[in-house]
Design a protein around this motif. Structure first.
Motif: not given
Length: 301
Positions: A5-24, A41-47
């Motif tokens: 259901r995400l197809k057409g909303s976002v680029n799934l290949k890009k999202m699967n390869a995405t690394h998000v870093v969040v502080v807080g 695909g990857k999340i690094t969380a810092m708190d």
């Protein structure tokens, strides 16, 4: 996780390869959960905080999480959504980490999210994002959550940095201002509202190179990139006890059908001569500038 259901909303290949870093990951825990549902695909969380019983009213944690480190409680929830997600919890204070430690964690990120209400953490975050040339989002909530603020920077796209956008706040802190605004008087509804706006802007930044998906179309208008401070009015009461007009009064005055759930995207001028002194972080060009000829990445505020 079935992502059809995400197809057409976002680029799934890009999202699967995405690394998000969040502080807080207090109020932003819901944002990170929703990004997981969007196939990051990857999340690094810092708190470095633990879940307190009082957090259950304004953040996405449950009774079983009380007493746990927030980064560990969040990780359990993310794995329950997508067992294949790569999750890196970091129980550290961002302000006490060395430059080398931060660069090792963040250098390969696709976007940096500075979701702490600590001014100094956001100030350092701006410098990190500028130096590493990584898109970044910053957010704070005003008193009683009547309004919230988002700033965003995209290397080579946004003309002004976070410091240019919020320079009066830097001046106030340099003069000794101490922030005494807490989450008192707010609830999880406002947290969800802000997280939804942050999440959609995050998806727009991550997908901005792909015009074939819905969120890839968001930032095609260059005018939007000049307006990289967004204020969200979350209550009709915002500004009623202020003597000066709010930005919403100035923008929507006389429009009878506008009360709340609106936003103003403010035009941010890069702070550089002749109109301004050069921004100490970006020089007024939206990119990292050495301070006084030195490559001092994190000068003291």
């Amino acid at each position: 996780m079935n992502t059809n259901r995400l197809k057409g909303s976002v680029n799934l290949k890009k999202m699967n390869a995405t690394h998000v870093v969040v502080v807080g990951v207090g109020g932003a825990s819901g944002l990170i959960e929703d990004l997981t549902r969007c196939s990051v695909g990857k999340i690094t969380a810092m708190d470095f905080d633990r879940v307190d019983a009082s957090n259950l009213c304004t953040q996405g944690y449950n009774m079983k999480d009380v007493g746990q480190l927030k980064v560990h409680a969040l990780g359990e929830r993310l794995k329950s959504i997508n067992s294949k997600i790569e999750y890196v919890p970091i129980n550290r204070n961002f302000l006490k980490m060395t430059e080398d430690e931060i660069e090792e964690i963040m250098a390969d990120a696709d976007i940096l999210l500075f979701m702490t209400d600590d001014f100094y953490a956001q100030a350092r975050g701006n410098l990190v994002a500028l130096k590493l040339k990584i898109p970044a989002l910053f957010a704070i909530v005003y008193e009683k959550a009547r309004c919230a603020e988002i700033t965003f920077t995209i290397p080579g796209k946004t003309p002004a940095c976070h410091r240019c956008a919020t320079s009066p706040r830097y001046v106030a802190y340099e003069k000794g201002y101490v922030n005494d605004v807490t989450s008192a008087g707010s609830n999880v509804m406002q947290t969800h509202y802000l997280n939804a706006c942050l999440g959609m802007l995050c998806l727009a930044i991550l997908n901005m190179e792909d015009s074939s998906c819905e969120f890839g179309l968001w930032l095609k208008n260059e005018e939007i990139l000049k307006r990289n401070l967004v204020q969200l009015r979350m209550s009709p009461s915002y500004g009623v006890d202020q003597k000066a007009q709010t930005i919403f009064d100035k923008t929507f005055q006389g429009i009878e059908r506008v009360f709340t759930f609106d936003s103003v995207w403010q035009l941010i001028e890069p702070e550089r001569p002749p109109k301004y002194s050069p921004c100490p972080d970006c020089g007024g060009y939206g990119r990292f500038q050495p301070i006084d000829g030195k490559n001092e990445t994190f000068p003291r505020i």
